[in-house]
Design a protein around this motif. Structure first.
Motif, PDB file in Angstrom:
ATOM      1  N   PRO A 272      -0.972   4.782   3.094  1.00  0.00           N
ATOM      2  CA  PRO A 272      -0.318   4.207   4.276  1.00  0.00           C
ATOM      3  C   PRO A 272      -1.351   3.633   5.253  1.00  0.00           C
ATOM      4  O   PRO A 272      -2.255   4.346   5.698  1.00  0.00           O
ATOM      5  CB  PRO A 272       0.405   5.411   4.894  1.00  0.00           C
ATOM      6  CG  PRO A 272       0.670   6.305   3.739  1.00  0.00           C
ATOM      7  CD  PRO A 272      -0.535   6.171   2.857  1.00  0.00           C
TER       8      PRO A 272
ATOM      9  N   ASP B  50       2.061  -3.503   6.863  1.00  0.00           N
ATOM     10  CA  ASP B  50       2.205  -2.172   6.263  1.00  0.00           C
ATOM     11  C   ASP B  50       1.951  -2.300   4.758  1.00  0.00           C
ATOM     12  O   ASP B  50       2.864  -2.558   3.983  1.00  0.00           O
ATOM     13  CB  ASP B  50       3.615  -1.637   6.546  1.00  0.00           C
ATOM     14  CG  ASP B  50       3.799  -0.205   6.074  1.00  0.00           C
ATOM     15  OD1 ASP B  50       2.783   0.478   5.818  1.00  0.00           O
ATOM     16  OD2 ASP B  50       4.961   0.240   5.963  1.00  0.00           O
TER      17      ASP B  50
ATOM     18  N   ASN C 286       6.948   4.560   1.102  1.00  0.00           N
ATOM     19  CA  ASN C 286       6.476   3.252   0.650  1.00  0.00           C
ATOM     20  C   ASN C 286       6.567   3.112  -0.871  1.00  0.00           C
ATOM     21  O   ASN C 286       6.774   2.018  -1.388  1.00  0.00           O
ATOM     22  CB  ASN C 286       5.051   3.004   1.138  1.00  0.00           C
ATOM     23  CG  ASN C 286       5.018   2.583   2.603  1.00  0.00           C
ATOM     24  OD1 ASN C 286       6.063   2.488   3.255  1.00  0.00           O
ATOM     25  ND2 ASN C 286       3.839   2.360   3.137  1.00  0.00           N
TER      26      ASN C 286
ATOM     27  N   ARG D 185       5.169   9.170   4.681  1.00  0.00           N
ATOM     28  CA  ARG D 185       5.196   7.708   4.662  1.00  0.00           C
ATOM     29  C   ARG D 185       4.747   7.146   3.307  1.00  0.00           C
ATOM     30  O   ARG D 185       5.279   6.138   2.836  1.00  0.00           O
ATOM     31  CB  ARG D 185       4.300   7.179   5.782  1.00  0.00           C
ATOM     32  CG  ARG D 185       4.562   5.740   6.137  1.00  0.00           C
ATOM     33  CD  ARG D 185       3.795   5.360   7.374  1.00  0.00           C
ATOM     34  NE  ARG D 185       3.239   4.022   7.275  1.00  0.00           N
ATOM     35  CZ  ARG D 185       2.124   3.614   7.847  1.00  0.00           C
ATOM     36  NH1 ARG D 185       1.418   4.454   8.571  1.00  0.00           N
ATOM     37  NH2 ARG D 185       1.698   2.380   7.720  1.00  0.00           N
TER      38      ARG D 185
END
Lengths: 125, 356
Positions: free
Chosen positions: B305, B20, A117, A113
């Motif tokens: 994250p 996020d 991102n 992840r």
């Protein structure tokens, strides 16, 4: 399909000269095997570099390649895509991969992840 | 068991599950922090930890990769566009439909953004829908504006220094209203410049350090004049390089493997103490990071994250000084004396009109 349009030039979507035809097919297989595609069915591929990075594919360090969705029977062809929108005066629109592509890469276990991102922000990994 | 070289002390900032986080930096509205999300939202936090509700930073809903303020304007960058929000006057905003790798601002009211092949964008404020945005570039294969920094603190005397990937390091004096900008380009074969930062931010110093994707770092005493930068690489620094920052004389390197602190390296370079016999203490924190930024020369924010790790730069620097001589955390930097010389050229900047 290996096309001359995306080899040996300096501009949009030029494959690195150091990549072989075999490498380019591997990029396509990477996308095709995991169905890394957008809403229009275009595929997006890459070449893993270790566990947490991708090889450069394009002359401007692009790391993702796009393969246009083709009707059955026609060969696919692809080219490295910019990491950011490179629209400019007189240019056609040059879109980077949509975010859903990076989400699919995470779901397929290809990248983590944090890397997704970074790619969503237009950064390299 | 933790080793002396580990960076143990940090504070984890948490976020709601629907935010996020992908970018963190200084709060442009007051003292504190600002956070950006992968769907284009901004969240502001004050010095006491009070937070705003998430608000829209860009209509494109793309991931925020930069936020800057100049005067009464806020600039927000994503890979799809750059959005300019007025902080005063009637509501509304303007959007430049060009993807950027980040955004910063000059002291005299310009937003500056690296636009990749489109060059370096300069957007004067106020920005309205009829504004003619300009980008500076040069006709050179490989030149790709990726990350940049502004040097100098005085109005009218600022220098833009840009990491331009295979195009090397690009620098030029920027003056508001001037129609052209002379650029100096420094290249070295194989050096993929992915970041650059000032060594003495907030001063008139033109000393910078540039980072290659392979982890090599290159120090320039004066990015406009220096002919022979010092290049080095540390064996303990592993992974694909992402970001380089400097504070209190220490160098912070973010890679795909973690955060590395090269204690007193910048300070020693500026004092011309970097010689073959000098060892550098290397401390590290292994983590999966997205991005990192400094805030007020006091905090380092490392985005991961779902969370942001906040490091206290003063505490880290004090630890560096306390353990400067400890053998356990030392590394002898490899001076890259065998590397080919940097090639320097003056090139006229091509000015693009980014008509909208």
């Amino acid at each position: 399909m290996f096309t001359h349009k995306h080899h040996g030039g300096d501009g949009d979507g030029q494959w690195l000269e150091t990549l072989t035809e075999e490498d380019e097919f591997a990029v396509f297989d990477w996308a095709d095997d995991r169905e890394i595609s957008d809403e229009a069915g275009n595929l997006y591929g890459a070449l893993q570099m270790g566990v947490d990075s991708l090889h450069d594919l394009g002359t401007y360090r692009e790391q993702i390649a796009k393969f246009w969705n083709q009707p059955d029977g026609l060969p696919w062809h692809g080219f490295p895509v910019w990491s950011i929108n490179q629209e400019g005066p007189g240019n056609r629109r040059r879109n980077p991969p949509p975010k859903v592509i990076f989400n699919k890469m995470v779901e397929a276990g290809l990248i983590k992840r944090a890397k997704a991102n970074r790619l969503k922000g237009g950064h390299h990994i | 068991m933790n080793r002396l070289s580990d960076l143990e002390q940090f504070f984890l900032i948490k976020f709601p599950h629907d935010f996020d986080v992908c970018w963190a930096g200084p709060n442009p509205l007051q003292t504190g922090f600002c956070f950006g999300s992968t769907d284009g939202k901004l969240l502001f936090e004050d010095a006491e930890g009070g937070r705003s509700d998430p608000r829209t930073g860009t209509d494109s809903k793309e991931a925020i990769n930069g936020v800057a303020r100049t005067g009464t304007w806020l600039g927000v960058s994503t890979r799809e566009d750059v959005t300019f929000h007025p902080l005063e006057g009637p509501p509304g905003y303007a959007t430049a439909p060009y993807g950027a790798h980040g955004i910063t601002a000059t002291a005299d009211g310009y937003f500056i953004a690296p636009l990749g092949r489109n060059g370096i964008m300069a957007a004067p404020t106020p920005v309205d829908h009829g504004a003619k945005l300009k980008a500076y570039s040069a006709d050179q294969a490989g030149l790709y504006a990726y990350r940049l920094t502004i040097l100098g603190s005085q109005i009218g005397a600022q220098v833009i220094a840009c990491a331009a990937r295979q195009g090397g390091i690009v620098a030029g004096e920027f003056a508001a209203g001037r129609q052209s900008m002379g650029l100096k380009i420094a290249t070295q074969p194989g050096f993929d410049a992915i970041d650059i930062c000032p060594l003495e931010p907030g001063t008139e110093s033109r000393a910078v350090v540039a980072l290659g994707r392979d982890g090599r770092i290159s120090f320039f005493q004066d990015v406009l004049e220096n002919k022979k930068p010092i290049m080095m690489k540390f064996q303990n620094v592993q992974g694909v390089a992402y970001r380089i920052l400097s504070s209190h004389g220490d160098i912070y390197l973010l890679t795909s493997k973690g955060l590395f602190v090269l204690g007193e390296l910048a300070g020693r370079f500026l004092r011309k103490e970097l010689t073959g016999g000098i060892n550098t203490p290397v401390r590290m924190s292994l983590l999966e990071a997205v991005d990192a930024n400094l805030v007020d020369n006091r905090w380092l924010l490392v985005v991961m994250p779902g969370t942001v790790a906040r490091y206290d730069l003063e505490v880290i620097h004090q630890q560096v000084l306390d353990h400067l001589g400890d053998a356990e955390i030392q590394e002898s930097q490899m001076m890259d004396g065998s590397a080919p010389e940097w090639e320097w050229r003056d090139v006229p900047a091509k000015q693009l009109a980014l008509a909208r």
